[in-house]
Design a protein around this motif. Structure first.
Motif, short mmCIF file in Angstrom:
data_model
loop_
_atom_site.label_atom_id
_atom_site.label_comp_id
_atom_site.label_asym_id
_atom_site.label_seq_id
_atom_site.Cartn_x
_atom_site.Cartn_y
_atom_site.Cartn_z
N LYS A 186 -38.07 64.68 -81.12
CA LYS A 186 -39.12 65.45 -81.80
C LYS A 186 -40.52 65.17 -81.25
CE LYS A 186 -36.56 66.69 -85.84
NZ LYS A 186 -35.40 66.99 -85.06
N TYR A 187 -40.59 64.97 -79.95
CA TYR A 187 -41.90 64.84 -79.30
C TYR A 187 -42.24 66.22 -78.74
CZ TYR A 187 -40.85 59.80 -79.20
OH TYR A 187 -40.52 58.52 -79.54
N LEU A 188 -43.04 66.95 -79.49
CA LEU A 188 -43.26 68.34 -79.12
C LEU A 188 -44.19 68.50 -77.92
CD1 LEU A 188 -43.37 69.88 -82.67
CD2 LEU A 188 -41.41 69.50 -81.15
N GLU A 189 -45.09 67.56 -77.74
CA GLU A 189 -46.05 67.62 -76.64
C GLU A 189 -46.02 66.30 -75.89
OE1 GLU A 189 -49.59 69.36 -76.58
OE2 GLU A 189 -48.37 71.07 -77.15
N PRO A 190 -46.25 66.33 -74.58
CA PRO A 190 -46.39 65.04 -73.88
C PRO A 190 -47.71 64.37 -74.30
CG PRO A 190 -46.34 66.90 -72.32
CD PRO A 190 -46.41 67.48 -73.69
N ILE A 193 -50.91 60.21 -71.10
CA ILE A 193 -50.41 59.41 -69.97
C ILE A 193 -49.10 60.03 -69.45
CG2 ILE A 193 -49.19 57.65 -71.39
CD1 ILE A 193 -51.00 56.85 -68.14
N GLN A 194 -48.32 60.61 -70.33
CA GLN A 194 -47.09 61.29 -69.88
C GLN A 194 -47.45 62.54 -69.07
OE1 GLN A 194 -45.22 61.79 -73.72
NE2 GLN A 194 -44.65 59.63 -73.85
N ARG A 195 -48.44 63.27 -69.53
CA ARG A 195 -48.87 64.47 -68.78
C ARG A 195 -49.27 64.10 -67.37
NH1 ARG A 195 -50.32 68.78 -72.39
NH2 ARG A 195 -50.30 68.00 -74.51
N THR A 213 -52.31 50.46 -75.32
CA THR A 213 -51.01 50.33 -75.96
C THR A 213 -50.84 51.47 -76.96
OG1 THR A 213 -52.01 48.89 -77.58
CG2 THR A 213 -50.84 47.82 -75.81
N GLY A 214 -49.61 51.87 -77.12
CA GLY A 214 -49.33 52.95 -78.08
C GLY A 214 -49.56 54.33 -77.53
N SER A 215 -49.81 54.43 -76.21
CA SER A 215 -50.13 55.76 -75.67
C SER A 215 -48.89 56.47 -75.10
CB SER A 215 -51.23 55.63 -74.61
OG SER A 215 -50.85 54.70 -73.63
N GLY A 216 -47.74 55.85 -75.21
CA GLY A 216 -46.51 56.53 -74.76
C GLY A 216 -46.14 56.25 -73.32
N LYS A 217 -46.50 55.07 -72.82
CA LYS A 217 -46.21 54.75 -71.42
C LYS A 217 -44.70 54.66 -71.16
CE LYS A 217 -49.08 51.08 -71.25
NZ LYS A 217 -49.90 51.19 -72.47
N THR A 218 -43.95 54.18 -72.15
CA THR A 218 -42.52 53.96 -71.92
C THR A 218 -41.83 55.25 -71.47
OG1 THR A 218 -42.70 52.44 -73.78
CG2 THR A 218 -40.50 52.83 -72.92
N LEU A 219 -42.03 56.30 -72.23
CA LEU A 219 -41.37 57.56 -71.86
C LEU A 219 -41.97 58.12 -70.57
CD1 LEU A 219 -39.06 58.92 -73.28
CD2 LEU A 219 -40.67 60.57 -74.22
N ILE A 482 -44.58 45.30 -78.38
CA ILE A 482 -43.65 45.61 -79.47
C ILE A 482 -44.17 46.80 -80.27
CG2 ILE A 482 -42.76 44.71 -81.67
CD1 ILE A 482 -41.55 43.43 -79.19
N ASP A 483 -43.30 47.75 -80.51
CA ASP A 483 -43.73 48.94 -81.23
C ASP A 483 -43.02 49.01 -82.57
OD1 ASP A 483 -45.00 51.46 -81.57
OD2 ASP A 483 -43.04 52.37 -81.23
N ILE A 484 -43.75 48.72 -83.61
CA ILE A 484 -43.20 48.89 -84.96
C ILE A 484 -43.98 50.03 -85.59
CG2 ILE A 484 -42.94 47.81 -87.23
CD1 ILE A 484 -42.78 45.17 -85.37
P1 ADP Z 1 -47.06 52.06 -74.92
O1 ADP Z 1 -45.95 51.61 -74.02
O2 ADP Z 1 -48.09 52.86 -74.21
O3 ADP Z 1 -47.66 50.93 -75.71
P2 ADP Z 1 -44.95 53.33 -76.37
O4 ADP Z 1 -44.25 53.92 -75.22
O5 ADP Z 1 -44.38 52.11 -77.01
O6 ADP Z 1 -46.47 53.05 -76.02
O7 ADP Z 1 -45.11 54.52 -77.46
C1 ADP Z 1 -45.77 54.38 -78.68
C2 ADP Z 1 -45.15 55.26 -79.74
O8 ADP Z 1 -45.36 56.64 -79.44
C3 ADP Z 1 -43.63 55.08 -79.84
O9 ADP Z 1 -43.30 54.99 -81.21
C4 ADP Z 1 -43.05 56.33 -79.23
O10 ADP Z 1 -41.82 56.62 -79.81
C5 ADP Z 1 -44.13 57.37 -79.54
N1 ADP Z 1 -44.19 58.47 -78.54
C6 ADP Z 1 -43.97 58.40 -77.21
N2 ADP Z 1 -44.13 59.60 -76.63
C7 ADP Z 1 -44.47 60.45 -77.61
C8 ADP Z 1 -44.77 61.88 -77.64
N3 ADP Z 1 -44.76 62.63 -76.54
N4 ADP Z 1 -45.08 62.42 -78.84
C9 ADP Z 1 -45.10 61.66 -79.97
N5 ADP Z 1 -44.82 60.34 -80.01
C10 ADP Z 1 -44.52 59.74 -78.85
#
Ligand code: ADP
Ligand code: MG
Length: 569
Positions: A186-190, A193-195, A213-219, A482-484
């Motif tokens: 359910k990530y509707l938009e990148p 950082i993903q973009r 942190t929290g910007s979505g780097k993992t994906l 850690i992402d909680i």
């Molecule tokens: P970072 O590695 O930059 O600290 P994370 O990859 O842990 O950040 O992602 C932070 C949170 O954002 C996670 O809970 C992840 O599931 C959520 N997330 C990642 N990509 C998206 C997206 N495209 N839309 C909404 N939430 C997202």
């Protein structure tokens, strides 16, 4: 061409009362008066709404020294603000690297003059629609630049690909993966950082990504190898002996396991059987060897454990095509530099693999590694202002730990929903605090620190994630990566001994667009250098005016010019 005189001026009659002048007869002005009236009007006129839009956009592209002096106050402020914003990412820029400066100023006289005629449509006529209303083919370089500015994306490194506008448009990500991201995750938009990351990595570039942190780097770093794997046949009895094709290194076991979990969220729906394995301390060599025996496409590991496994020959790295270093800054802080270089050397030549580094902060060591082990990388930095603005930072002076505990229970915790994270520096403080919470309050607490076994750590994290615990009391083991979800409050019950850790600790809240709060207790025993950095940070990140350094702190520390000395009693 001279501008016509204002009709109001023409019909006004000097010396008459307003009631008489409002509908008075037109008067004839001689040439001198006409020139004076025109000059007068020019000087007093506010820019029109459309002119303001132009200046806002012009402000974004004005380079150093080009801010201009003729435009009106509002435009100037915006231009100066934009200049200030852009001056943040400046490590070894070459002018030709700066992709944000390709075009010249866009506001010409023609636009300004024409804008007066039909303000509603001229923006469209001269400047085109906003990029979000255009098709991909209609996007001009200027639109791309505005898009990058909208998402605070800054680039360096030449030939940078345009960011993604959405998941599907460029067809660079297979539909199967897009479907999973949109319908299952359910990530509707990148995220920004993903973009910025995905198109450059899919283009084959080595890559350095800098984002909070929290910007979505993992994906951002998981999608490209998944796209790559999607094009290759599944592992067979021969290829599974060659080791993973993507190797991800992370500084802590918790983070490695979190990356594995994030990858599995996508992989479990893929048509191609794809195996993700994590290699971390705390699991026995037998367990690891068993999980590797079925082959593995993506391996997530901590550097130390990976080297152990290479040395005991239970793992080979013969076909690593993608190497990702996550939280590179933390790996350096943890003293993993030598291990990283060993691994970088053992995973083939720089040109034979694609290497990516992700970090929240940039340092000279990271640049040195990037220069030595990456092949002409693309650098992308995504501005972190938005994330920082989400966290309200409060600093209080409270020397005794008993006082801190009662303050928390009485005034603070009742105002925040769970989960809450409380950071301490010592295991014994964690145990003391946990006992106090359990015996004196109804909060359900769990602890996380280095002396816990791997299983206990995972259990603690799950308790918090699943809502079975309200509070986690943790050392810096949990401060990073850690992402909680939905942590509403981070408490620095004891201030950390390095300022870096502060940023990572408070980054556990205010994630993924949610707001959060960070409360820090100080005592005169805290390191003055760290305290000084803390004050500087709290001050400079306070764009919204929400942070609060309590008077008690100001009394104990000499504030001003960022020079802070504790008062010695
Ligand atoms: P970072 O590695 O930059 O600290 P994370 O990859 O842990 O950040 O992602 C932070 C949170 O954002 C996670 O809970 C992840 O599931 C959520 N997330 C990642 N990509 C998206 C997206 N495209 N839309 C909404 N939430 C997202
Ligand atoms: Mg991360």
């Amino acid at each position: 061409m001279k501008r016509p005189i204002d009709i109001n001026k023409l019909i006004s009659r000097e010396g008459k009362r307003p009631s008489e002048t409002a509908i008075g007869k037109p008067v004839y002005l001689n040439k001198k008066k006409r020139i004076e009236a025109a000059a007068d009007r020019e000087a007093n006129e506010e820019p029109t709404a459309v002119e303001n839009i132009q200046w806002i956009k012009a402000g974004n592209v004005i380079k150093n020294g080009e801010a201009g002096t003729s435009h009106k106050a509002s435009g100037t402020n915006i231009a100066v603000h934009a200049q200030k914003n852009r001056s943040k990412f400046r490590f070894d820029w070459n002018a030709e690297d700066d992709t944000t400066g390709e075009d010249g100023p866009v506001v010409g006289r023609k636009v300004k003059v024409a804008a007066r005629k039909s303000p509603e449509t001229l923006e469209e006529f001269y400047m085109g629609k906003h990029w979000s209303q255009k098709t991909l083919d209609e996007m001009s370089e200027r639109d791309w630049r505005i898009l990058r500015e909208d998402y605070h994306i800054e680039t360096k490194g030449g030939s940078i690909q345009h960011p993604l506008r959405n998941w599907t448009e460029t067809s660079s990500i297979p539909m199967e993966i897009v479907d999973i991201i949109e319908t299952k995750l359910k990530y509707l938009e990148p995220t920004p950082i993903q973009r910025a990351t995905i198109p450059n990595v899919l283009d084959g570039r080595d890559f350095v990504g800098i984002a909070a942190t929290g910007s979505g780097k993992t994906l951002a770093f998981l999608i490209p190898p998944l796209c790559q794997l999607n094009k290759t046949p599944p592992l067979n009895d021969f290829t599974k002996m060659d080791g993973p094709s993507a190797l991800i290194l992370a500084p802590t076991r918790e983070l490695a396991q979190q990356i594995e979990a994030e990858a599995n969220k996508v992989v479990k729906f893929l048509h191609r059987p794809t195996k993700v394995v994590s290699l971390v301390g705390g699991h026995s060599i037998e367990e690891i060897s068993y999980s590797l025996s079925h082959g593995c496409d993506i391996l997530v590991a901590t550097p130390g454990r990976l080297i152990d496994c290479l040395e005991s020959n239970i793992l080979v790295l013969r076909q690593v095509r993608t190497l990702i270093l996550d939280e590179a800054d933390r790996m350096i802080d943890f003293g993993f530099e030598d291990q990283l270089t060993t691994i970088l050397t053992r995973t083939g030549s720089v040109k034979g693999r694609q290497t990516m580094m992700f970090t929240a902060t940039m340092s000279s060591t990271i640049e040195r590694i990037a220069n030595g082990y990456l092949n002409k990388p693309a650098y992308i930095r995504v501005g972190s202002q938005d994330t920082k603005a989400q966290i309200k930072q409060i600093v209080q002076y409270l020397p005794s730990e008993e006082q801190r505990f009662s303050k928390l229970c009485r005034d603070v915790l009742p105002r925040f929903g769970s989960p809450v994270m409380i950071f301490i520096n010592y295991k014994r403080t964690a145990d003391w605090l946990a006992t106090k919470f359990s015996s004196e309050t109804r909060y359900r607490v769990t602890t996380l620190h280095g002396s816990k076994s791997q299983e206990q750590r995972e259990h603690s994290l799950n308790l918090l994630r699943s809502g079975k615990a309200d509070i986690m009391i943790a050392t810096d083991v949990a401060g990073r990566g850690i992402d909680i979800p939905n942590v509403s409050l981070v408490v620095n019950f004891q201030m950390c001994t390095s300022f870096e850790s502060y940023i990572h600790r408070i980054g556990r809240t205010g994630r993924a667009g949610k707001s959060g709060c960070a409360l820090t207790f100080l005592t005169e025993r805290d390191d003055p250098k760290v305290v000084e950095e803390l004050f500087h940070y709290v001050k400079t990140t306070d764009t919204e005016g929400i942070n609060d350094v309590e008077p008690s702190v100001r009394q104990k520390f000499h504030l001003g010019r960022n020079q802070l000395q504790p008062i010695v009693h």
